[in-house]
Design a protein around this motif. Structure first.
Motif, mmCIF file in Angstrom:
data_model
loop_
_atom_site.group_PDB
_atom_site.id
_atom_site.type_symbol
_atom_site.label_atom_id
_atom_site.label_comp_id
_atom_site.label_asym_id
_atom_site.label_seq_id
_atom_site.Cartn_x
_atom_site.Cartn_y
_atom_site.Cartn_z
ATOM 1 N N PRO A 1 -5.736 6.046 -2.373
ATOM 2 C CA PRO A 1 -5.088 5.241 -1.342
ATOM 3 C C PRO A 1 -5.948 5.022 -0.096
ATOM 4 O O PRO A 1 -5.842 3.982 0.543
ATOM 5 C CB PRO A 1 -3.818 6.036 -1.028
ATOM 6 C CG PRO A 1 -3.486 6.691 -2.330
ATOM 7 C CD PRO A 1 -4.840 7.096 -2.883
ATOM 8 N N VAL B 1 0.618 4.422 -2.583
ATOM 9 C CA VAL B 1 0.476 5.852 -2.266
ATOM 10 C C VAL B 1 1.471 6.665 -3.092
ATOM 11 O O VAL B 1 1.108 7.678 -3.708
ATOM 12 C CB VAL B 1 0.683 6.116 -0.753
ATOM 13 C CG1 VAL B 1 0.736 7.608 -0.460
ATOM 14 C CG2 VAL B 1 -0.406 5.451 0.062
ATOM 15 N N ASN C 1 -8.018 2.195 -1.060
ATOM 16 C CA ASN C 1 -7.191 0.982 -1.047
ATOM 17 C C ASN C 1 -7.102 0.416 0.360
ATOM 18 O O ASN C 1 -7.129 -0.803 0.550
ATOM 19 C CB ASN C 1 -5.771 1.262 -1.552
ATOM 20 C CG ASN C 1 -5.706 1.746 -2.980
ATOM 21 O OD1 ASN C 1 -4.781 2.461 -3.332
ATOM 22 N ND2 ASN C 1 -6.666 1.400 -3.823
ATOM 23 N N TRP D 1 0.822 -1.209 0.000
ATOM 24 C CA TRP D 1 0.000 0.000 0.000
ATOM 25 C C TRP D 1 0.860 1.265 0.000
ATOM 26 O O TRP D 1 0.544 2.238 -0.675
ATOM 27 C CB TRP D 1 -0.950 -0.007 1.201
ATOM 28 C CG TRP D 1 -1.762 1.235 1.313
ATOM 29 C CD1 TRP D 1 -2.881 1.556 0.598
ATOM 30 C CD2 TRP D 1 -1.513 2.350 2.173
ATOM 31 N NE1 TRP D 1 -3.342 2.803 0.979
ATOM 32 C CE2 TRP D 1 -2.517 3.298 1.935
ATOM 33 C CE3 TRP D 1 -0.531 2.622 3.130
ATOM 34 C CZ2 TRP D 1 -2.576 4.513 2.616
ATOM 35 C CZ3 TRP D 1 -0.592 3.826 3.807
ATOM 36 C CH2 TRP D 1 -1.605 4.755 3.546
#
Length: 197
Positions: free
Chosen positions: A154, A47, A157, A43
């Motif tokens: 993000p 970003v 996500n 992750w």
């Protein structure tokens, strides 16, 4: 951007970010297969990748304006090919429990997912060309919008990642079926990129 269209812009950002796409499905899949820790490493790369795409979109929108719309279709074919490759890889992935092998998600895999994510490219370009360019072509409003956009995708996500982490034990005994569903979802994302609207 006038305040009167801010609600429309925020709704666009929410829907564009939370709907299934390559990064959301990769976040879910990584959390289901490897757990929260490796998925969070991936992750972080997402970003950075999203921020790079957003800032590149600001530059492209500022320099090229509406001429850029002609090339979005070409990018869609590259993105669809990459999504199909990801779908195939997901379909063939192993069926064991939590995986801790060399193919575990990393910062670099997250970065690559976003840098090749046509959904993010189109999302950023549409946000800038539809909600900012009609009102101003100055760099500062484009840049401020471009710096806001990485907080949308993000964040979504993370929602998918934590959903995957929460469902990990539930799906541990159904790994093959889960991989098939994830592969099919990625293939549908690929088809939606190139299918005539």
């Amino acid at each position: 951007m006038p305040l009167s269209i801010l609600p429309s812009f925020l709704i666009y950002c929410y829907i564009g970010a939370i709907t299934p796409g390559p990064a959301n499905l990769c976040s879910l899949s990584a959390a289901l297969r490897y757990g929260r820790g490796p998925a969070l490493r991936q992750w972080r790369g997402m970003v950075v990748g999203f921020t790079c795409i957003s800032l590149a979109s600001v530059a492209a929108t500022y320099l090229l304006g509406t001429l850029l719309n002609e090339y979005v279709g070409v990018l869609s074919w590259f993105g669809a090919a990459y999504l199909l490759w990801m779908a195939w890889h997901t379909l063939l992935s192993s069926e064991g429990g939590l995986q801790k092998d060399a193919s575990a998600p990393t910062f670099l895999t997250g970065l690559l997912v976003q840098l090749t994510n046509v959904k993010v490219m189109v999302f950023c370009l549409v946000a800038l060309s539809s909600f900012v360019l009609p009102y101003t072509s100055k760099l500062l409003p484009l840049l401020l919008t471009g710096l806001f956009l990485p907080f949308t995708g993000p964040a979504a996500n993370l929602v998918w990642l934590f959903a995957g982490a929460a469902m990990q034990k539930l799906f541990a005994n159904h790994r093959k079926a889960t991989n098939r569903v994830m592969a099919a979802a990625l293939a549908l994302c690929a088809a939606s990129l190139v299918w005539p609207h």
